[in-house]
Design a protein around this motif. Structure first.
Motif, PDB file in Angstrom:
ATOM      1  N   ASP A 197       0.813  -1.218   0.000  1.00 51.53           N
ATOM      2  CA  ASP A 197       0.000   0.000   0.000  1.00 51.53           C
ATOM      3  C   ASP A 197       0.847   1.267   0.000  1.00 51.53           C
ATOM      4  O   ASP A 197       0.443   2.288  -0.564  1.00 51.53           O
ATOM      5  N   VAL A 198       1.981   1.225   0.687  1.00 57.02           N
ATOM      6  CA  VAL A 198       2.869   2.383   0.831  1.00 57.02           C
ATOM      7  C   VAL A 198       4.289   1.907   0.569  1.00 57.02           C
ATOM      8  O   VAL A 198       4.656   0.779   0.937  1.00 57.02           O
ATOM      9  N   LEU A 199       5.084   2.759  -0.060  1.00 53.98           N
ATOM     10  CA  LEU A 199       6.460   2.404  -0.401  1.00 53.98           C
ATOM     11  C   LEU A 199       7.414   3.490   0.078  1.00 53.98           C
ATOM     12  O   LEU A 199       7.242   4.674  -0.226  1.00 53.98           O
ATOM     13  N   LEU A 200       8.418   3.073   0.843  1.00 50.95           N
ATOM     14  CA  LEU A 200       9.539   3.940   1.192  1.00 50.95           C
ATOM     15  C   LEU A 200      10.706   3.526   0.313  1.00 50.95           C
ATOM     16  O   LEU A 200      11.098   2.348   0.309  1.00 50.95           O
ATOM     17  N   THR A 201      11.278   4.459  -0.435  1.00 52.07           N
ATOM     18  CA  THR A 201      12.314   4.101  -1.388  1.00 52.07           C
ATOM     19  C   THR A 201      13.302   5.240  -1.559  1.00 52.07           C
ATOM     20  O   THR A 201      12.994   6.393  -1.245  1.00 52.07           O
TER      21      THR A 201
ATOM     22  N   SER B 229       6.968   4.235 -10.926  1.00 48.93           N
ATOM     23  CA  SER B 229       5.947   4.852 -11.778  1.00 48.93           C
ATOM     24  C   SER B 229       4.688   4.001 -11.807  1.00 48.93           C
ATOM     25  O   SER B 229       3.567   4.533 -11.848  1.00 48.93           O
ATOM     26  N   ALA B 230       4.858   2.673 -11.796  1.00 52.51           N
ATOM     27  CA  ALA B 230       3.702   1.783 -11.717  1.00 52.51           C
ATOM     28  C   ALA B 230       2.977   1.964 -10.394  1.00 52.51           C
ATOM     29  O   ALA B 230       1.745   1.886 -10.331  1.00 52.51           O
ATOM     30  N   PHE B 231       3.722   2.226  -9.335  1.00 44.59           N
ATOM     31  CA  PHE B 231       3.152   2.289  -7.997  1.00 44.59           C
ATOM     32  C   PHE B 231       2.389   3.589  -7.746  1.00 44.59           C
ATOM     33  O   PHE B 231       1.284   3.572  -7.187  1.00 44.59           O
ATOM     34  N   SER B 232       2.963   4.710  -8.143  1.00 44.27           N
ATOM     35  CA  SER B 232       2.376   6.005  -7.784  1.00 44.27           C
ATOM     36  C   SER B 232       1.963   6.855  -8.979  1.00 44.27           C
ATOM     37  O   SER B 232       1.526   7.988  -8.786  1.00 44.27           O
ATOM     38  N   GLY B 233       2.090   6.329 -10.168  1.00 43.25           N
ATOM     39  CA  GLY B 233       1.689   7.085 -11.351  1.00 43.25           C
ATOM     40  C   GLY B 233       2.866   7.764 -12.012  1.00 43.25           C
ATOM     41  O   GLY B 233       3.672   8.433 -11.349  1.00 43.25           O
ATOM     42  N   TYR B 234       2.979   7.590 -13.306  1.00 46.87           N
ATOM     43  CA  TYR B 234       4.135   8.104 -14.051  1.00 46.87           C
ATOM     44  C   TYR B 234       4.297   9.619 -13.899  1.00 46.87           C
ATOM     45  O   TYR B 234       5.376  10.116 -13.574  1.00 46.87           O
ATOM     46  N   GLY B 235       3.229  10.365 -14.131  1.00 50.62           N
ATOM     47  CA  GLY B 235       3.328  11.824 -14.071  1.00 50.62           C
ATOM     48  C   GLY B 235       3.732  12.321 -12.691  1.00 50.62           C
ATOM     49  O   GLY B 235       4.536  13.247 -12.560  1.00 50.62           O
ATOM     50  N   HIS B 236       3.181  11.697 -11.659  1.00 47.95           N
ATOM     51  CA  HIS B 236       3.506  12.102 -10.289  1.00 47.95           C
ATOM     52  C   HIS B 236       4.967  11.819  -9.974  1.00 47.95           C
ATOM     53  O   HIS B 236       5.654  12.653  -9.362  1.00 47.95           O
ATOM     54  N   ILE B 237       5.460  10.659 -10.387  1.00 43.87           N
ATOM     55  CA  ILE B 237       6.862  10.325 -10.123  1.00 43.87           C
ATOM     56  C   ILE B 237       7.794  11.292 -10.829  1.00 43.87           C
ATOM     57  O   ILE B 237       8.768  11.787 -10.231  1.00 43.87           O
ATOM     58  N   MET B 238       7.524  11.616 -12.071  1.00 43.96           N
ATOM     59  CA  MET B 238       8.405  12.535 -12.795  1.00 43.96           C
ATOM     60  C   MET B 238       8.380  13.921 -12.147  1.00 43.96           C
ATOM     61  O   MET B 238       9.407  14.604 -12.078  1.00 43.96           O
TER      62      MET B 238
ATOM     63  N   GLU C 188       2.492   6.550  -1.975  1.00 45.36           N
ATOM     64  CA  GLU C 188       1.279   5.757  -1.826  1.00 45.36           C
ATOM     65  C   GLU C 188       0.922   5.123  -3.156  1.00 45.36           C
ATOM     66  O   GLU C 188       1.191   5.684  -4.225  1.00 45.36           O
ATOM     67  N   ARG C 189       0.279   3.963  -3.093  1.00 44.86           N
ATOM     68  CA  ARG C 189      -0.158   3.281  -4.307  1.00 44.86           C
ATOM     69  C   ARG C 189      -1.338   4.016  -4.920  1.00 44.86           C
ATOM     70  O   ARG C 189      -2.235   4.490  -4.222  1.00 44.86           O
ATOM     71  N   THR C 190      -1.328   4.114  -6.238  1.00 44.84           N
ATOM     72  CA  THR C 190      -2.445   4.708  -6.962  1.00 44.84           C
ATOM     73  C   THR C 190      -2.947   3.711  -7.987  1.00 44.84           C
ATOM     74  O   THR C 190      -2.204   2.838  -8.434  1.00 44.84           O
ATOM     75  N   SER C 191      -4.186   3.844  -8.380  1.00 47.37           N
ATOM     76  CA  SER C 191      -4.742   2.965  -9.408  1.00 47.37           C
ATOM     77  C   SER C 191      -5.025   3.723 -10.691  1.00 47.37           C
ATOM     78  O   SER C 191      -5.689   3.219 -11.580  1.00 47.37           O
ATOM     79  N   CYS C 192      -4.454   4.923 -10.807  1.00 42.11           N
ATOM     80  CA  CYS C 192      -4.815   5.784 -11.939  1.00 42.11           C
ATOM     81  C   CYS C 192      -4.241   5.299 -13.263  1.00 42.11           C
ATOM     82  O   CYS C 192      -4.672   5.732 -14.314  1.00 42.11           O
ATOM     83  N   ASN C 193      -3.254   4.406 -13.223  1.00 41.15           N
ATOM     84  CA  ASN C 193      -2.627   3.998 -14.485  1.00 41.15           C
ATOM     85  C   ASN C 193      -2.864   2.521 -14.778  1.00 41.15           C
ATOM     86  O   ASN C 193      -2.078   1.870 -15.427  1.00 41.15           O
TER      87      ASN C 193
END
Length: 361
Positions: free
Chosen positions: A295-299, A313-322, A345-350
């Protein structure tokens, strides 16, 4: 919303001075980029306990980095370097056999006996895991773990330019490292010290562990512009029954599973995808992957165009990560293994994006 991705989509320009060459003076003294949801906040790693909730479950990778880099020479005198990826059969009569990367000007033929620094030998048996495999199979003259402990060097990543030191031997290792076998550290866990672990426990945040022996393939560059053509490396892992039980209990009480590092994500999601008997995984997590556990990732921050950039990018969305990476560069965060951390946080937008094939064994 972007639904197809090429290698160049995961590129960014990083000033060399932002690549951390040494760890922070104290493990938990690093910065923390809070990227949960759509917001971006600059915090300290020391803030982590307050950013998690009682009932959450932190899952760590308890692998131990071995001093896997060994130097020696051919009988002709040419210098060489071996990086032991794994000990092949430690509990059998063939227990001195290893699989390793070899760096040498001219590859020796099978049967060649290499004279290694420290007075031991390594006999080349062939390629591994098959006749044309990417690694080499050697038989060492005595126990590989003992030889690495006595004569090996810390396998620092290629972007760290200094030779390994006593400080690296201590700091390129987590405080809870237990199971030897990694050639790279689970770097998000390097930020934790005993005081931080005690604070998390006092806040009611549970703790569990997996073991994934990080391989040198974690630094393997992706060369194919079509990322579907990239072949992932295999890594050994284990998710013990106690961790499966802790995850089930966490979900039942409404808590969140917080993975410390991408290696923990790979282990947990591989077990969920392939079953509890899976021992090796080459899971390739890219935008579109259906996360089942984390559900949550520390990295930490990752290399441009790397498979780990694809994972986050898979976890939190490509645009948000960039956007997070652009902010991190502008705010002068420290990057890579000895650098700072971020919380996602995990997102399901992608979910409509591509889902890459993955393999386990």
């Amino acid at each position: 919303m972007k639904t197809t991705f090429s290698l160049s989509d995961f590129d960014f320009t990083l000033p060399d001075e932002l690549i951390a060459q040494h760890p922070a003076a104290e493990r938990s003294a690093s910065r923390l980029l809070d990227g949960r949801g759509g917001a971006i906040a600059d915090r300290r790693f020391a803030d982590l306990p307050e950013l998690l909730e009682p009932g959450d479950l932190l899952v760590f990778n308890d692998t131990k980095v071995v001093k896997a880099r060994l130097f020696g020479q051919k009988l002709s005198g040419g210098r060489l370097e071996l990086l032991i990826e794994r000990v092949l059969s430690p509990d059998t009569d063939a227990g001195h056999e290893v699989a390793a990367h070899m760096k040498v000007s001219k590859k020796p033929l099978p049967g060649a006996v290499l004279q290694m620094d420290g007075g031991f030998t390594a006999t080349l048996l062939g390629r591994w895991p098959e006749a044309h495999g990417p690694l080499y199979r050697f038989r060492l003259s005595s126990d590989p773990y003992a030889l690495m402990a006595q004569h090996g060097h810390v396998p620092l990543p290629p972007y760290i330019t200094h030779t390994d030191s006593a400080d690296d031997e201590q700091r390129y290792q987590t405080v809870f490292a237990k199971n030897p076998g990694a050639v790279a550290a689970p770097t998000a866990a390097l930020h934790f010290d005993e005081a931080m672990l005690a604070r998390l426990e006092a806040r009611g945040i549970a703790r569990a562990s997996v073991t994934l022996h990080v391989g040198a393939g974690t630094f393997q560059p992706v060369k194919a512009e079509n990322i579907a053509d990239h072949v992932m490396h295999f890594e050994r892992f284990d998710v013990p029954p106690a961790t499966h039980e802790a995850i089930a209990a966490c979900k039942a009480r409404g808590g969140r599973v917080v993975a410390v590092g991408t290696t923990t994500v790979r282990a947990l999601e591989s077990a969920a995808k392939f079953g509890p008997d899976c021992m090796d995984t080459s899971i390739f997590i890219t935008p579109g992957f259906d996360f089942k556990v984390v559900d949550v990732l520390l990295t930490n921050f990752h290399l441009p165009k790397s498979t780990l950039m694809m994972l986050v990018s898979a976890f939190s969305g490509y645009g948000h990560i960039m956007a997070l990476y652009r902010h991190a560069i502008e705010a002068r965060y420290r990057f890579f293994s000895y650098g700072d951390a971020m919380l996602l946080e995990r997102t399901s937008c992608n979910r409509d994006a591509i889902d890459m094939p993955s393999v386990a064994r």
